[in-house]
Scaffold this motif. Structure first.
Motif, PDB file in Angstrom:
ATOM      1  N   TRP A 121     -38.825 -84.169 -15.278  1.00  0.00           N
ATOM      2  CA  TRP A 121     -39.283 -83.094 -13.502  1.00  0.00           C
ATOM      3  C   TRP A 121     -39.467 -81.392 -14.059  1.00  0.00           C
ATOM      4  O   TRP A 121     -40.032 -80.974 -14.132  1.00  0.00           O
ATOM      5  N   LEU A 122     -38.896 -80.948 -15.327  1.00  0.00           N
ATOM      6  CA  LEU A 122     -39.060 -80.131 -16.025  1.00  0.00           C
ATOM      7  C   LEU A 122     -40.267 -79.341 -16.730  1.00  0.00           C
ATOM      8  O   LEU A 122     -40.874 -78.497 -16.372  1.00  0.00           O
ATOM      9  N   SER A 123     -40.466 -80.401 -17.568  1.00  0.00           N
ATOM     10  CA  SER A 123     -41.763 -80.263 -18.211  1.00  0.00           C
ATOM     11  C   SER A 123     -41.909 -82.275 -18.834  1.00  0.00           C
ATOM     12  O   SER A 123     -42.304 -82.152 -19.867  1.00  0.00           O
ATOM     13  N   PRO A 124     -42.664 -82.356 -17.804  1.00  0.00           N
ATOM     14  CA  PRO A 124     -43.712 -84.148 -18.184  1.00  0.00           C
ATOM     15  C   PRO A 124     -44.452 -83.707 -18.677  1.00  0.00           C
ATOM     16  O   PRO A 124     -46.234 -83.969 -18.458  1.00  0.00           O
ATOM     17  N   THR A 125     -44.730 -82.878 -20.068  1.00  0.00           N
ATOM     18  CA  THR A 125     -45.168 -82.825 -20.885  1.00  0.00           C
ATOM     19  C   THR A 125     -45.168 -83.447 -22.524  1.00  0.00           C
ATOM     20  O   THR A 125     -43.698 -84.213 -22.388  1.00  0.00           O
ATOM     21  N   PRO A 126     -46.400 -84.086 -23.370  1.00  0.00           N
ATOM     22  CA  PRO A 126     -45.859 -84.022 -24.787  1.00  0.00           C
ATOM     23  C   PRO A 126     -44.577 -83.401 -25.483  1.00  0.00           C
ATOM     24  O   PRO A 126     -43.533 -83.512 -25.792  1.00  0.00           O
ATOM     25  N   ASN A 127     -44.546 -81.835 -25.415  1.00  0.00           N
ATOM     26  CA  ASN A 127     -44.077 -80.625 -25.291  1.00  0.00           C
ATOM     27  C   ASN A 127     -42.444 -80.979 -24.894  1.00  0.00           C
ATOM     28  O   ASN A 127     -41.660 -81.195 -25.316  1.00  0.00           O
ATOM     29  N   GLY A 128     -42.541 -81.213 -23.849  1.00  0.00           N
ATOM     30  CA  GLY A 128     -41.130 -81.863 -23.106  1.00  0.00           C
ATOM     31  C   GLY A 128     -40.535 -82.722 -24.077  1.00  0.00           C
ATOM     32  O   GLY A 128     -39.047 -82.887 -23.670  1.00  0.00           O
ATOM     33  N   MET A 129     -41.673 -84.192 -23.758  1.00  0.00           N
ATOM     34  CA  MET A 129     -40.825 -85.437 -24.289  1.00  0.00           C
ATOM     35  C   MET A 129     -40.082 -84.795 -25.804  1.00  0.00           C
ATOM     36  O   MET A 129     -39.139 -85.478 -25.703  1.00  0.00           O
ATOM     37  N   VAL A 130     -40.607 -84.036 -26.385  1.00  0.00           N
ATOM     38  CA  VAL A 130     -40.214 -83.578 -27.678  1.00  0.00           C
ATOM     39  C   VAL A 130     -38.540 -82.798 -27.642  1.00  0.00           C
ATOM     40  O   VAL A 130     -37.788 -83.355 -28.575  1.00  0.00           O
ATOM     41  N   ALA A 131     -39.203 -82.117 -26.611  1.00  0.00           N
ATOM     42  CA  ALA A 131     -37.470 -81.424 -26.458  1.00  0.00           C
ATOM     43  C   ALA A 131     -36.210 -82.285 -26.191  1.00  0.00           C
ATOM     44  O   ALA A 131     -35.746 -81.784 -26.202  1.00  0.00           O
TER      45      ALA A 131
END
Length: 270
Positions: free
Chosen positions: A212-222
């Motif tokens: 929800w907060l960061s639906p991006t590749p970097n978000g998945m890394v986080a």
């Protein structure tokens, strides 16, 4: 379970960070296992079960994290530029399987070291374990919706968080009640243990909300970084602190091996 990780392609750096973080998790658990085996006799027999439980937790967590790392490697294929999703899917659901094993054991060993016994132990143990299982599986249900219905993810996550708050409350009460009879340094360590648990467990809902907060590749890394840091903190560091608390209490009760062990640590004797 199709987690959001499977919807993206990853750069070499992003892919490697997740792969390495999962390997770090496995290494931390195996190191913890060695530590708990080597220090099992530092505590008196009445507390020794905590080291046994911590060892079981380490094995359980290491196996699941190794499975996660292998799954990550098979879920993506390199095309010369990026890591793209393959026919195999990566699932965070295995983490929930691990937590359903480890959380009841982590809470059980805390009650043992705190000296909660009799009817009080049974009452608190049942309450903590039931709340722990409900916390895990309500969050597990929410994960099924993270790629299709983010509202349901948030609703189930909120329900899961209610159970987490209840567990932290009961843990806090248990520590406060037993603190009055502990030696001062042991009492301070018990309080620190409570705050470690609160902080470590708070990382889980933050990671849960990443879709929800960061639906991006970097978000998945986080998300994978947060999950792994939370696992290491709430299992390895928590187990070490709980073992140290058991050793301090054993020393205060006159257990000679614990007294000798306390002489070798940097914070001195009680």
């Amino acid at each position: 379970m199709e987690n959001m990780e499977n919807l993206f392609s990853y750069s070499s750096v992003q892919y490697d960070i997740i792969n390495h973080v999962l390997v770090l998790g496995v290494g931390a658990m195996m190191s913890g296992l060695a530590y708990f085996i080597m220090t099992i006799k530092d505590s008196s027999p009445r507390y020794r079960l905590t080291s046994v439980i911590s060892s079981v937790v380490m094995v359980s967590a290491a196996l699941i994290l190794f499975n996660q790392q292998q799954s990550w490697q098979h879920a993506f294929a390199w095309d010369g530029n990026k890591w793209n999703p393959s026919a195999t899917t990566f699932s965070n659901g295995f983490r929930y399987v691990n937590w359903s094993i480890d959380v009841p054991m982590l809470l059980t060993q805390l009650l043992i070291v705190l000296g909660v016994s009799g009817a009080a132990f049974r009452r608190r143990w049942v309450g903590l374990v039931v709340a722990g299982i409900l916390m895990i599986y309500t969050g597990y249900v929410g994960q099924f919706y993270e790629t299709t219905d983010i509202t349901k993810l948030l609703i189930w996550g909120a329900i899961s968080t209610v159970f987490m708050i209840y567990i932290c409350y009961i843990v806090g009460i248990s520590i406060a009640e037993t603190n009055v009879s502990m030696p001062p340094k042991a009492a301070r360590l018990a309080k620190a243990l409570f705050w470690l648990l609160v902080v470590a467990w708070t990382l889980y809902p933050i990671a849960y909300l990443i879709p929800w907060l960061s639906p991006t590749p970097n978000g998945m890394v986080a998300r994978q970084i947060l999950y792994t840091i939370a696992d290491i903190t709430s299992k390895v560091i928590y187990g070490v602190m709980l073992g140290q608390l058991a050793t301090r209490l054993s020393a205060a009760e006159g257990y000679e091996p614990a007294r000798e062990s306390m002489k070798s640590v940097i914070y001195g004797r009680d």
